[in-house]
Write a protein that holds these residues in place. Structure first.
Motif, PDB file in Angstrom:
ATOM      1  N   ILE A   1      77.588  31.089  71.091  1.00 35.74           N
ATOM      2  CA  ILE A   1      77.029  32.450  70.530  1.00 35.74           C
ATOM      3  C   ILE A   1      78.275  33.359  70.334  1.00 35.74           C
ATOM      4  O   ILE A   1      78.237  33.930  69.122  1.00 35.74           O
ATOM      5  CB  ILE A   1      76.095  32.890  71.509  1.00 35.74           C
ATOM      6  N   GLY A   2      79.365  33.352  71.082  1.00 36.45           N
ATOM      7  CA  GLY A   2      80.239  34.673  71.060  1.00 36.45           C
ATOM      8  C   GLY A   2      81.356  34.217  70.169  1.00 36.45           C
ATOM      9  O   GLY A   2      81.829  35.156  69.586  1.00 36.45           O
ATOM     10  N   MET A   3      81.780  33.112  70.051  1.00 34.86           N
ATOM     11  CA  MET A   3      82.993  32.653  69.292  1.00 34.86           C
ATOM     12  C   MET A   3      82.509  32.945  67.636  1.00 34.86           C
ATOM     13  O   MET A   3      83.362  33.243  66.899  1.00 34.86           O
ATOM     14  CB  MET A   3      83.338  31.265  69.305  1.00 34.86           C
ATOM     15  N   PRO A   4      81.306  32.573  67.042  1.00 35.96           N
ATOM     16  CA  PRO A   4      80.974  33.089  65.720  1.00 35.96           C
ATOM     17  C   PRO A   4      81.008  34.395  65.335  1.00 35.96           C
ATOM     18  O   PRO A   4      81.512  34.744  64.215  1.00 35.96           O
ATOM     19  CB  PRO A   4      79.541  32.198  65.579  1.00 35.96           C
ATOM     20  N   ILE A   5      80.530  35.053  66.442  1.00 35.29           N
ATOM     21  CA  ILE A   5      80.361  36.425  66.228  1.00 35.29           C
ATOM     22  C   ILE A   5      81.532  36.966  66.385  1.00 35.29           C
ATOM     23  O   ILE A   5      82.024  37.983  65.387  1.00 35.29           O
ATOM     24  CB  ILE A   5      79.367  36.925  67.417  1.00 35.29           C
TER      25      ILE A   5
ATOM     26  N   PRO B   1      83.566  37.829  82.910  1.00 37.09           N
ATOM     27  CA  PRO B   1      84.752  37.017  82.406  1.00 37.09           C
ATOM     28  C   PRO B   1      84.723  35.838  81.986  1.00 37.09           C
ATOM     29  O   PRO B   1      85.576  35.161  81.522  1.00 37.09           O
ATOM     30  CB  PRO B   1      85.599  37.504  83.389  1.00 37.09           C
ATOM     31  N   PHE B   2      83.802  34.894  83.053  1.00 44.97           N
ATOM     32  CA  PHE B   2      83.548  33.697  82.625  1.00 44.97           C
ATOM     33  C   PHE B   2      83.087  33.505  81.305  1.00 44.97           C
ATOM     34  O   PHE B   2      83.147  32.449  80.519  1.00 44.97           O
ATOM     35  CB  PHE B   2      82.708  33.062  83.815  1.00 44.97           C
ATOM     36  N   TYR B   3      82.273  34.457  80.643  1.00 44.52           N
ATOM     37  CA  TYR B   3      81.362  34.286  79.539  1.00 44.52           C
ATOM     38  C   TYR B   3      82.156  34.634  78.392  1.00 44.52           C
ATOM     39  O   TYR B   3      82.008  34.075  77.285  1.00 44.52           O
ATOM     40  CB  TYR B   3      80.039  35.181  79.441  1.00 44.52           C
ATOM     41  N   THR B   4      83.150  35.371  78.676  1.00 46.39           N
ATOM     42  CA  THR B   4      84.268  35.814  77.466  1.00 46.39           C
ATOM     43  C   THR B   4      85.477  34.985  77.521  1.00 46.39           C
ATOM     44  O   THR B   4      86.206  35.341  76.611  1.00 46.39           O
ATOM     45  CB  THR B   4      84.722  37.394  77.527  1.00 46.39           C
ATOM     46  N   ALA B   5      85.554  33.822  78.395  1.00 43.97           N
ATOM     47  CA  ALA B   5      86.514  33.216  78.484  1.00 43.97           C
ATOM     48  C   ALA B   5      87.234  32.615  77.092  1.00 43.97           C
ATOM     49  O   ALA B   5      88.273  32.574  76.421  1.00 43.97           O
ATOM     50  CB  ALA B   5      86.487  31.860  79.393  1.00 43.97           C
ATOM     51  N   TYR B   6      86.167  31.934  76.456  1.00 42.89           N
ATOM     52  CA  TYR B   6      86.440  31.222  75.058  1.00 42.89           C
ATOM     53  C   TYR B   6      86.522  32.261  73.900  1.00 42.89           C
ATOM     54  O   TYR B   6      87.416  32.090  72.970  1.00 42.89           O
ATOM     55  CB  TYR B   6      85.205  30.480  74.695  1.00 42.89           C
TER      56      TYR B   6
ATOM     57  N   THR C   1      79.432  42.407  73.125  1.00 42.36           N
ATOM     58  CA  THR C   1      78.687  43.423  73.234  1.00 42.36           C
ATOM     59  C   THR C   1      77.274  42.656  72.438  1.00 42.36           C
ATOM     60  O   THR C   1      76.179  42.582  73.272  1.00 42.36           O
ATOM     61  CB  THR C   1      78.798  44.825  72.642  1.00 42.36           C
ATOM     62  N   VAL C   2      77.599  42.048  71.361  1.00 44.33           N
ATOM     63  CA  VAL C   2      76.509  41.416  70.722  1.00 44.33           C
ATOM     64  C   VAL C   2      76.059  40.071  71.441  1.00 44.33           C
ATOM     65  O   VAL C   2      74.715  39.934  71.693  1.00 44.33           O
ATOM     66  CB  VAL C   2      76.933  40.946  69.317  1.00 44.33           C
ATOM     67  N   MET C   3      76.969  39.495  72.147  1.00 47.61           N
ATOM     68  CA  MET C   3      76.802  38.256  73.049  1.00 47.61           C
ATOM     69  C   MET C   3      75.813  38.687  74.073  1.00 47.61           C
ATOM     70  O   MET C   3      74.839  37.852  74.402  1.00 47.61           O
ATOM     71  CB  MET C   3      77.994  37.555  73.445  1.00 47.61           C
ATOM     72  N   MET C   4      76.098  39.809  74.854  1.00 50.95           N
ATOM     73  CA  MET C   4      75.586  40.333  75.907  1.00 50.95           C
ATOM     74  C   MET C   4      74.162  40.673  75.548  1.00 50.95           C
ATOM     75  O   MET C   4      73.112  40.496  76.424  1.00 50.95           O
ATOM     76  CB  MET C   4      76.387  41.179  76.662  1.00 50.95           C
ATOM     77  N   ALA C   5      73.956  41.153  74.679  1.00 58.78           N
ATOM     78  CA  ALA C   5      72.547  41.909  73.879  1.00 58.78           C
ATOM     79  C   ALA C   5      71.799  40.447  73.835  1.00 58.78           C
ATOM     80  O   ALA C   5      70.549  40.441  74.456  1.00 58.78           O
ATOM     81  CB  ALA C   5      72.516  42.421  72.921  1.00 58.78           C
TER      82      ALA C   5
END
Length: 421
Positions: free
Chosen positions: A192-196, A341-346, A363-367
């Motif tokens: 989810i987070g890397m494309p964002i 921090p485990f979720y933002t590692a990549y 922020t978008v990822m956690m939402a």
């Protein structure tokens, strides 16, 4: 079967600080590392993991208490409690699918390696709980063991594929030569987070803002030091929680300690990994015509980088704020705040340590994670009910970011409903 189940339960009860070094030692011997060197590497890694767990425990205790005080102070009314990853992991390993899944996960990984469908040899046995939890939820939904196992293995295949794909980014940024990160939650949030984060980097103006730890330190001097950043973040969180000045400073010192100690514990892990990583590459050169093989390990290896842990800590108050303002969210963040921090590692690695881009994307990822965790709450509640530690009286429900907010487990659950009676 009972003997097999009891044996696996005994191994699981030992915890990751024993399991991981044990498997590291066996893998090192397989790759022809001398027994003495293999033993030292395994013990070093065990010490590193123990240190990481202690630091994560300090972070969890400090943030958990502050978050609870913040919730009470501002009167947040959220009915689904984030009980954190340990409860979900314990429930997964206690489920009927666990013994079969552990063997099946290992078998599928070896088969994929043989068929050249993956480069990763995943020895992070403890984090098999992600795949087991997916299968357990599918089993609770369908009552069909075969379908549940297949869906759990589907998640494993996806994680291995993405771990391979993302490995070069991880290796370059974190200096983890020959390693891929196979923690199920980290990979799921990366999807989810890397494309964002990539989209954020393309926004005119915002995309050009560079805020790395080095840049912060250059611009702000002493205030850019990781320990000082941790101190400031902790004091602000303490004041928001209604702490007095002394207690707020105490929280700040705890977070400053995390910022200093985590990189040092991760350095120990990396020191222990170097001989195994080198031996694995030599083994592959000799036996697989120079084919590259990655050692799949816990994303704890990435949590020590200042850019990653700073981004994770900044996302704590942001996540709490999102939980309050997002319409339709019912999850009260609590247990898994320390694992952000485990979720933002990549994401941090993909943005080359740009904290500004990582936090915006995070922020978008956690939402999104909050909404997934809200929808997943019924299945997550059913998963942990068997532990007998959580009361569901009055309609109380439970979820987490690690399992409930995990898009891959959510997809497995949705697929399993297609096979429900």
């Amino acid at each position: 079967m009972e003997l097999l189940t009891n044996s696996f339960n005994y191994l699981i009860d030992l915890g990751p600080t024993v399991m991981i070094p044990l498997f590291i030692f066996l893998i090192a011997l397989f790759f022809k590392v001398k027994p003495g060197k293999a033993f030292i590497s395994a013990i070093t890694i065990g010490i590193g993991f123990t240190g990481v767990n202690l630091v994560v425990g300090l972070l969890s205790d400090s943030l958990g208490t502050a978050a609870q005080q913040m919730v009470e102070r501002f009167g947040f009314n959220l009915t689904v409690i984030d009980i954190g990853w340990p409860a979900a992991a314990s429930a997964a390993f206690a489920s009927p699918v666990a013994p079969i899944m552990i063997v099946a996960v290992l078998a599928v990984n070896l088969l994929m390696l043989a068929l050249k469908l993956t480069k990763t040899l995943n020895i992070d046995i403890w984090n098999f709980h992600h795949f087991i939890a997916a299968a357990a939820v599918a089993y609770l939904t369908t009552g069909n063991m075969v379908i549940a196992i297949l869906l759990g293995l589907l998640m494993e295949v996806v994680v291995l594929i993405f771990a391979d794909k993302f490995a070069p980014i991880i290796q370059e940024f974190y200096g983890l030569e020959g390693v891929s990160l196979t923690t199920g939650s980290s990979v799921a949030y990366a999807i989810i987070g890397m494309p964002i984060a990539w989209l954020v980097s393309k926004i005119p103006g915002i995309g050009k803002i560079e805020l790395s730890p080095e840049e912060i330190q250059k611009r702000f001097g002493i205030f850019g030091e990781p320990m000082v950043m941790g101190l400031i973040i902790g004091i602000i969180l303490g004041l928001l929680a209604g702490y007095d000045v002394g207690s707020s400073v105490g929280l700040g010192i705890s977070l400053a300690a995390v910022m200093v100690l985590m990189p040092r514990m991760v350095k120990l892990l990396m020191e222990g990994l170097i001989p195994i990583s080198t031996a694995a590459q030599e083994y592959s050169n000799k036996n697989f015509a120079g084919r590259e093989i990655y050692i799949g390990l816990d994303s704890a290896l990435a949590t020590g980088h200042p850019a990653n842990i700073s981004s994770g800590l900044l996302l704590v108050p942001i996540t709490l704020f999102l939980a309050v303002i997002l319409p339709g969210n019912r999850v009260l963040p609590f247990g898994d705040l320390a694992t952000i921090p485990f979720y933002t590692a990549y994401i941090a690695a993909s943005r080359k340590g740009n904290i500004f881009h990582t936090v915006l994307a995070g922020t978008v990822m956690m939402a999104i994670g909050l909404y997934i965790a809200t929808d997943f709450a019924p299945a997550h509640t059913a998963l942990v009910e068997g532990l007998g530690q959580f009361s569901t009286e009055g309609g109380q429900m439970f979820s987490s970011f690690d399992t409930g907010g995990n898009v891959l487990k959510w997809i497995v659950w949705k697929l399993s409903t297609l096979f429900a009676n």
